[in-house]
Design an enzyme around this catalytic site. Sequence first.
Site, PDB file in Angstrom:
ATOM      1  N   CYS A 123      73.142  -2.223  41.189  1.00 24.96           N
ATOM      2  CA  CYS A 123      74.203  -2.814  40.361  1.00 24.96           C
ATOM      3  C   CYS A 123      75.506  -2.970  41.132  1.00 24.96           C
ATOM      4  CB  CYS A 123      74.406  -1.985  39.102  1.00 24.96           C
ATOM      5  SG  CYS A 123      72.865  -1.803  38.194  1.00 24.96           S
ATOM      6  N   HIS A 138      75.954  -8.144  32.020  1.00 20.31           N
ATOM      7  CA  HIS A 138      75.643  -7.467  33.283  1.00 20.31           C
ATOM      8  C   HIS A 138      74.535  -8.195  34.053  1.00 20.31           C
ATOM      9  CE1 HIS A 138      75.124  -4.430  36.236  1.00 20.31           C
ATOM     10  NE2 HIS A 138      74.324  -3.610  35.589  1.00 20.31           N
TER      11      HIS A 138
END
Lengths: 376, 97
Positions: free
Chosen positions: A82, A325
Amino acid sequence: MDVYVSGVGMTPFGKHENKSLKDLLVEAARAALHDADYPRIDAVIVGNFMGGAIYNQEILGAIVVNDLNLGSIPALKVEGACASGGIAIRQAILGILSGEYENVLVVGGEKMKHASTETVTQAINAAMDNQSLEKNSGLTFPAFFGLLANRYFFESGATKKHLAYVAKQNRDYAVNNPLAQFRKPTTIEEVLEAKMITDPLGLFDCSPITDGAASVVISKQKTGIKLKASVQVSGPTSIQHLDSILKIPAIVESGRKAYTQAGIGPEDLDVVEVHDCFTITQLLAIEGLGFAKELEAWKFIEEGETGLSGKTPLNTSGGLLSRGHPIGATGIAQFIQIVLQLRGQAPNQVDNASLGMAQNLGGTGAYSVIHILERV
Amino acid sequence: MKIYEQYGRPYLYDHTSHATYDEVTREIADTGTVYSLTKVFVPPTEFAHEAPYCIGIIQLDEANLKITARIKDGIEIGSRVKLDAVENGVYYFSELV
């Protein structure tokens, strides 16, 4: 350091059924190049996590170079789960500091909505060590952060309602962000009653599955937005060896180094984006980066200190939780929100913001990247 | 359970260990205390047939070591637990009675 931001651009975050990963990357990059007034680009760095795993698409760097007709310049993809986007920005900065490049195009993106939740959950698990008890036991990313949340409740006295305040505030911010995935207002009751993903984290406590891309141009030539710190650290890939799972070493260490590099403290920042992959992660980042004392971030939020008129306006883009996201784009989208705040052009604008920070986490604390930006 | 120490830190002596034969190993009790836990309702593909299931972090009694394990439902933070089995690299704990 004499490194500047000369352009930003991003696609809406959400579901892009009829756009490929390439389409999204190119759309964001074109917007950033336009914003930068089309400087000569010397290299392209792409942030992406699962393009190979769930979309069967690699060579993203060369694809972007070709589709933008940038000639034969070098390109590469970086992966740090991430934190892929944040790491991509940092590599661009290093390329400029080395003297090799004058303008680097950074673009991050992900195409995820076409896959099932189980498939995405499995692919995200590649960001855990395959030779760990955590992975073998069936831990997922939500479950990892569920373990942290239950321990946090046990030690601090906070409850699921305090996590709901995080989700609600980030949603309230996203309502005003035209590029956010979730723009429908919510209530504490709706957050508390939502489907359980992994105890105690419900649907609103978890960042969503998202399609989208974000891009910035990093330059040697002076603009109004200057880099004041760029820091990346590695942390443990397994939590069971930590003395306290509530202090993620990568977050704490990246903060310490960034403040030293910039010569500032947490109280000097006008606006901040932290990595809220889950509501609990936002609380741990607020504490780990020194905005609130240990085990007190839930009070900091309840008292309004992360609001626009609070001590530390935080995740004014809506955060990962509500802006969305798309993994490889996330670190870049956080960075863009800070740039827009310093330019006075942000959704949820903080009055006269001049110093801001973006913190991007990868894995279960395997990577943390921080950028501090200053209006000059 | 068998553990070994490397650079002053204890590790489980199991299939994931990088220990060599000359490392110092010792046998410890199979008991501990639940440090934290969660119940997984949305699993990854490979564990889909087992959901929902509970996972805990267990603080072992006789080493400064926590391990991640499957635990029985209904156990709480602070509960005393013992190792039941190790299967395919997964540790299973239940409440100590």
